[in-house]
Design an enzyme around this catalytic site. Sequence first.
Site, PDB file in Angstrom:
ATOM      1  N   CYS A 148       0.770  -1.301  -0.116  1.00  0.00           N
ATOM      2  CA  CYS A 148      -0.084  -0.001   0.056  1.00  0.00           C
ATOM      3  C   CYS A 148       0.898   1.406  -0.132  1.00  0.00           C
ATOM      4  O   CYS A 148       1.529   1.587  -1.023  1.00  0.00           O
ATOM      5  CB  CYS A 148      -0.944  -0.036   1.211  1.00  0.00           C
ATOM      6  SG  CYS A 148      -1.861   1.359   1.451  1.00  0.00           S
ATOM      7  N   ASP A 205      -8.924  -2.745  -7.787  1.00  0.00           N
ATOM      8  CA  ASP A 205      -8.483  -1.857  -6.925  1.00  0.00           C
ATOM      9  C   ASP A 205      -9.197  -0.407  -7.175  1.00  0.00           C
ATOM     10  O   ASP A 205      -8.631   0.034  -8.345  1.00  0.00           O
ATOM     11  CB  ASP A 205      -6.874  -1.698  -6.980  1.00  0.00           C
ATOM     12  CG  ASP A 205      -6.306  -0.643  -5.807  1.00  0.00           C
ATOM     13  OD1 ASP A 205      -6.867   0.159  -5.453  1.00  0.00           O
ATOM     14  OD2 ASP A 205      -5.264  -1.153  -5.345  1.00  0.00           O
ATOM     15  N   HIS A 237      -7.868  -3.705  -3.697  1.00  0.00           N
ATOM     16  CA  HIS A 237      -6.690  -3.274  -2.984  1.00  0.00           C
ATOM     17  C   HIS A 237      -6.424  -3.902  -1.644  1.00  0.00           C
ATOM     18  O   HIS A 237      -7.399  -4.395  -1.123  1.00  0.00           O
ATOM     19  CB  HIS A 237      -7.086  -1.630  -2.605  1.00  0.00           C
ATOM     20  CG  HIS A 237      -5.875  -1.075  -2.001  1.00  0.00           C
ATOM     21  ND1 HIS A 237      -4.350  -0.740  -2.767  1.00  0.00           N
ATOM     22  CD2 HIS A 237      -5.512  -0.582  -0.799  1.00  0.00           C
ATOM     23  CE1 HIS A 237      -3.692  -0.178  -1.947  1.00  0.00           C
ATOM     24  NE2 HIS A 237      -4.129  -0.154  -0.663  1.00  0.00           N
TER      25      HIS A 237
END
Length: 271
Positions: A148, A205, A237
């Site tokens: 991330c 995502d 995600h």
Amino acid sequence: MTLARDTSAFATAVQPVAADTVILTPADGLVAGLVQIATPTGDLPAYRAAPDRPGPHPVVLVIQEIFGVHEHIRDVARRLAHLGYLAVAPELYFRQGDAARAPSIERLREDIVAKVPDVQVLADLDATLAWATAQGGDADRVAVTGFCWGGRITWLYAAHQPAVKTGVAWYGRLTGPTSELAPRHPLDVAATLKAPVLGLYGGQDTGIPLAHVEQLQAALAQAGSPSKIHVYPDAPHAFFADYRPSYRAEAAADGWQRLQRWLAGHGVGPR
């Protein structure tokens, strides 16, 4: 006990926690725990996990999610240590604040993360690498992986630090607005990478459009880079984050196997 404490610290940002999927990796056979890394502007807290046997061990710098070095990131370090790596996860915005105390993800982004300069992060990773090699890490076998927020930094660090042999970036942002604190993004450094990076991304995502992934793939190809991108079409995600509802076990397991093959294939495997 530790897991419950750490997940509750940022529960408002990730509820509901998918407790039945959480992976708990023991520290048996490891040297694991918190360490302090000296830097010119203060001691950098970090979590270290390594095999409890003589080295030198290959080094993996583990770069945190936006939520900081919580129990999931520590667990990732232990997983790597059980594979034979010296894994270190530094708290990369400890100067700006404690991510675990943020009451919401909005406050975390605005009050802490938005104030963290990339130059500070890269310098702290340099200090972490120097510490790791002084603690039994092999300076000739160095990799970086991040998730991330840390996925973006993985690309940047592979363009910054020539000692890094390879990296694996998990769903890190690839482009966007720039600022004095964040002057470049992965798309901007595709042609100047010092090491090949494997990028792992989710086709669903909503924060990283496939168009951005395709732009990076094109930039890497134009630069003749050996870096590669793999997209999991149905994954969102944070598909590797087993403590969150976004977790996708099949994609996570495949990504973990790809990470191991990628590191070993680029000279950063255990011996």
